[in-house]
Design a protein around this motif. Structure first.
Motif, PDB file in Angstrom:
ATOM      1  N   LEU A 141     -26.124  11.733 -10.475  1.00  0.00           N
ATOM      2  CA  LEU A 141     -26.587  12.725  -9.505  1.00  0.00           C
ATOM      3  C   LEU A 141     -25.595  12.862  -8.354  1.00  0.00           C
ATOM      4  N   TRP A 142     -25.082  11.740  -7.864  1.00  0.00           N
ATOM      5  CA  TRP A 142     -24.053  11.812  -6.826  1.00  0.00           C
ATOM      6  C   TRP A 142     -22.807  12.518  -7.366  1.00  0.00           C
ATOM      7  N   ALA A 143     -22.479  12.295  -8.630  1.00  0.00           N
ATOM      8  CA  ALA A 143     -21.322  12.982  -9.223  1.00  0.00           C
ATOM      9  C   ALA A 143     -21.531  14.488  -9.226  1.00  0.00           C
ATOM     10  N   ASP A 144     -22.764  14.937  -9.464  1.00  0.00           N
ATOM     11  CA  ASP A 144     -23.031  16.369  -9.419  1.00  0.00           C
ATOM     12  C   ASP A 144     -22.945  16.891  -7.990  1.00  0.00           C
ATOM     13  N   THR A 145     -23.243  16.051  -7.011  1.00  0.00           N
ATOM     14  CA  THR A 145     -23.037  16.437  -5.614  1.00  0.00           C
ATOM     15  C   THR A 145     -21.559  16.707  -5.360  1.00  0.00           C
ATOM     16  N   VAL A 146     -20.699  15.816  -5.859  1.00  0.00           N
ATOM     17  CA  VAL A 146     -19.254  16.036  -5.736  1.00  0.00           C
ATOM     18  C   VAL A 146     -18.865  17.332  -6.432  1.00  0.00           C
ATOM     19  N   ASP A 147     -19.367  17.521  -7.644  1.00  0.00           N
ATOM     20  CA  ASP A 147     -19.009  18.706  -8.417  1.00  0.00           C
ATOM     21  C   ASP A 147     -19.400  19.984  -7.683  1.00  0.00           C
ATOM     22  N   GLU A 148     -20.562  19.984  -7.041  1.00  0.00           N
ATOM     23  CA  GLU A 148     -20.982  21.184  -6.316  1.00  0.00           C
ATOM     24  C   GLU A 148     -20.024  21.507  -5.178  1.00  0.00           C
ATOM     25  N   VAL A 149     -19.562  20.484  -4.453  1.00  0.00           N
ATOM     26  CA  VAL A 149     -18.598  20.741  -3.382  1.00  0.00           C
ATOM     27  C   VAL A 149     -17.309  21.314  -3.960  1.00  0.00           C
ATOM     28  N   VAL A 150     -16.804  20.710  -5.026  1.00  0.00           N
ATOM     29  CA  VAL A 150     -15.517  21.110  -5.594  1.00  0.00           C
ATOM     30  C   VAL A 150     -15.578  22.513  -6.190  1.00  0.00           C
ATOM     31  N   THR A 151     -16.664  22.830  -6.873  1.00  0.00           N
ATOM     32  CA  THR A 151     -16.719  24.086  -7.628  1.00  0.00           C
ATOM     33  C   THR A 151     -17.415  25.229  -6.892  1.00  0.00           C
ATOM     34  N   VAL A 152     -18.241  24.913  -5.889  1.00  0.00           N
ATOM     35  CA  VAL A 152     -19.010  25.964  -5.201  1.00  0.00           C
ATOM     36  C   VAL A 152     -18.715  26.001  -3.704  1.00  0.00           C
ATOM     37  N   MET A 153     -18.922  24.890  -3.023  1.00  0.00           N
ATOM     38  CA  MET A 153     -18.922  24.908  -1.567  1.00  0.00           C
ATOM     39  C   MET A 153     -17.515  25.095  -0.982  1.00  0.00           C
ATOM     40  N   GLN A 154     -16.561  24.274  -1.421  1.00  0.00           N
ATOM     41  CA  GLN A 154     -15.219  24.387  -0.858  1.00  0.00           C
ATOM     42  C   GLN A 154     -14.553  25.726  -1.199  1.00  0.00           C
ATOM     43  N   PRO A 169      -3.816  19.935  -4.417  1.00  0.00           N
ATOM     44  CA  PRO A 169      -5.182  19.441  -4.552  1.00  0.00           C
ATOM     45  C   PRO A 169      -5.284  17.940  -4.267  1.00  0.00           C
ATOM     46  N   ILE A 170      -6.497  17.509  -4.046  1.00  0.00           N
ATOM     47  CA  ILE A 170      -6.845  16.097  -3.939  1.00  0.00           C
ATOM     48  C   ILE A 170      -7.604  15.721  -5.206  1.00  0.00           C
ATOM     49  N   GLU A 171      -7.164  14.661  -5.882  1.00  0.00           N
ATOM     50  CA  GLU A 171      -7.879  14.201  -7.063  1.00  0.00           C
ATOM     51  C   GLU A 171      -8.975  13.231  -6.641  1.00  0.00           C
ATOM     52  N   LEU A 172     -10.148  13.440  -7.184  1.00  0.00           N
ATOM     53  CA  LEU A 172     -11.303  12.580  -6.915  1.00  0.00           C
ATOM     54  C   LEU A 172     -11.731  11.957  -8.230  1.00  0.00           C
ATOM     55  N   VAL A 173     -11.857  10.644  -8.266  1.00  0.00           N
ATOM     56  CA  VAL A 173     -12.208   9.931  -9.493  1.00  0.00           C
ATOM     57  C   VAL A 173     -13.438   9.072  -9.225  1.00  0.00           C
ATOM     58  N   ALA A 174     -14.534   9.401  -9.890  1.00  0.00           N
ATOM     59  CA  ALA A 174     -15.770   8.607  -9.779  1.00  0.00           C
ATOM     60  C   ALA A 174     -15.743   7.549 -10.869  1.00  0.00           C
ATOM     61  N   ASP A 175     -15.418   6.327 -10.503  1.00  0.00           N
ATOM     62  CA  ASP A 175     -15.194   5.293 -11.509  1.00  0.00           C
ATOM     63  C   ASP A 175     -16.490   4.723 -12.075  1.00  0.00           C
ATOM     64  N   ASP A 176     -17.637   5.102 -11.498  1.00  0.00           N
ATOM     65  CA  ASP A 176     -18.916   4.654 -12.046  1.00  0.00           C
ATOM     66  C   ASP A 176     -19.632   5.766 -12.803  1.00  0.00           C
ATOM     67  N   THR A 196     -10.267   7.092  -5.522  1.00  0.00           N
ATOM     68  CA  THR A 196     -11.093   6.524  -6.592  1.00  0.00           C
ATOM     69  C   THR A 196     -12.186   5.659  -5.991  1.00  0.00           C
ATOM     70  N   GLY A 197     -13.390   5.810  -6.509  1.00  0.00           N
ATOM     71  CA  GLY A 197     -14.484   4.992  -6.021  1.00  0.00           C
ATOM     72  C   GLY A 197     -15.801   5.445  -6.605  1.00  0.00           C
ATOM     73  N   PRO A 198     -16.905   4.878  -6.135  1.00  0.00           N
ATOM     74  CA  PRO A 198     -18.225   5.281  -6.630  1.00  0.00           C
ATOM     75  C   PRO A 198     -18.503   6.746  -6.317  1.00  0.00           C
ATOM     76  N   ALA A 199     -19.255   7.394  -7.196  1.00  0.00           N
ATOM     77  CA  ALA A 199     -19.601   8.804  -6.978  1.00  0.00           C
ATOM     78  C   ALA A 199     -20.312   9.002  -5.650  1.00  0.00           C
ATOM     79  N   GLU A 200     -21.189   8.079  -5.288  1.00  0.00           N
ATOM     80  CA  GLU A 200     -21.903   8.198  -4.012  1.00  0.00           C
ATOM     81  C   GLU A 200     -20.934   8.260  -2.843  1.00  0.00           C
ATOM     82  N   THR A 201     -19.970   7.367  -2.817  1.00  0.00           N
ATOM     83  CA  THR A 201     -19.039   7.322  -1.696  1.00  0.00           C
ATOM     84  C   THR A 201     -18.165   8.566  -1.664  1.00  0.00           C
ATOM     85  N   LEU A 202     -17.756   9.059  -2.832  1.00  0.00           N
ATOM     86  CA  LEU A 202     -16.980  10.299  -2.869  1.00  0.00           C
ATOM     87  C   LEU A 202     -17.796  11.470  -2.327  1.00  0.00           C
TER      88      LEU A 202
END
Length: 236
Positions: A141-154, A169-176, A196-202
């Motif tokens: 779910l946190w990963a989808d939060t990241v995805d929404e920022v990358v694909t919609v909000m930004q 670009p900035i690469e974001l890697v959710a390792d969990d 790179t880090g947990p999806a929540e923290t990203l």
């Protein structure tokens, strides 16, 4: 988080669960508690804000101008419960394919399933963290939060002239969560930095709730370019 039999997020059910968690947390946190990552807000402001956003989003989904809620004062639990139910009931009655007003033009009402899920998730984190309470949410779910920022909000922030495009670009890697993204500058494939880090923290990083020096994150590449990107208005 709720999933269907294919493992996909069923966001309307997820939204309802997050709203319930938010509602039950309200009486556990002093309404005068500061929410430092939200400017000068106190918990009262946070609760009223999310209630207003739910009320507004219900109008957007049904393509009707919402009736203003007024200035208050409000009974926080009552206000939030009413607006949360209004949003859920509206989205349920409309169905996911109904025509709606969205942040990116006319589109399906399901847009608001996702948008309000992540709005609620971030503000639930705000509320529980301000009150010294933990929050356990699945990385998907946190990963989808990241995805929404990358694909919609930004991208929307760029289109509206609220931020200049990133040079690279900035690469974001959710390792969990087994997912990665390129934030900004879609025509330039080579990232200036990788985080790179947990999806929540990203997700919290993109929404201004975490810093790039957070010990849960590993940063490689141009740290100054990352700081520049994070200093822009990536989200509304």
């Amino acid at each position: 988080m709720t999933t269907d039999r294919t493992g996909a997020l069923t966001l309307l059910d997820t939204l309802a669960g997050l709203q319930d968690d938010f509602l039950t947390t309200i009486p556990r946190v002093d309404p005068a508690t500061r929410v430092p990552w939200c400017g000068r807000w106190r918990v009262t402001d946070l609760v009223v804000h999310l209630a207003r956003i739910h009320h507004w989003a219900a109008g957007q989904a049904s393509r009707t101008q919402e009736t203003p809620l007024g200035r208050g004062p409000f009974v926080l639990e009552q206000l939030y419960a009413t607006c949360a139910a209004e949003l859920r009931d509206t989205l349920t009655a409309l169905g996911p394919d109904a025509r709606a007003w969205t942040l990116v033009g006319n589109g399906p009402a399901s847009f608001w399933h996702r948008r309000q899920t992540h709005e609620t998730l971030v503000h639930l984190w705000d509320l529980r963290t301000a009150g010294g309470l933990g929050l356990e949410v699945e990385p998907a779910l946190w990963a989808d939060t990241v995805d929404e920022v990358v694909t919609v909000m930004q991208p929307r922030q760029e289109r509206m002239g609220r931020m200049e495009p990133l040079a690279a670009p900035i690469e974001l890697v959710a390792d969990d969560a087994g997912r990665s993204w390129l934030l900004g500058a879609p025509t330039e494939p080579v990232p200036s930095a990788t985080v790179t880090g947990p999806a929540e923290t990203l997700a919290l990083l993109l929404w201004g709730r975490a810093r790039q020096d957070d010990p849960r994150l590993a940063v490689s590449g141009d740290a100054a370019a990352l700081a520049d990107a994070l200093g822009r208005r990536l989200t509304p």
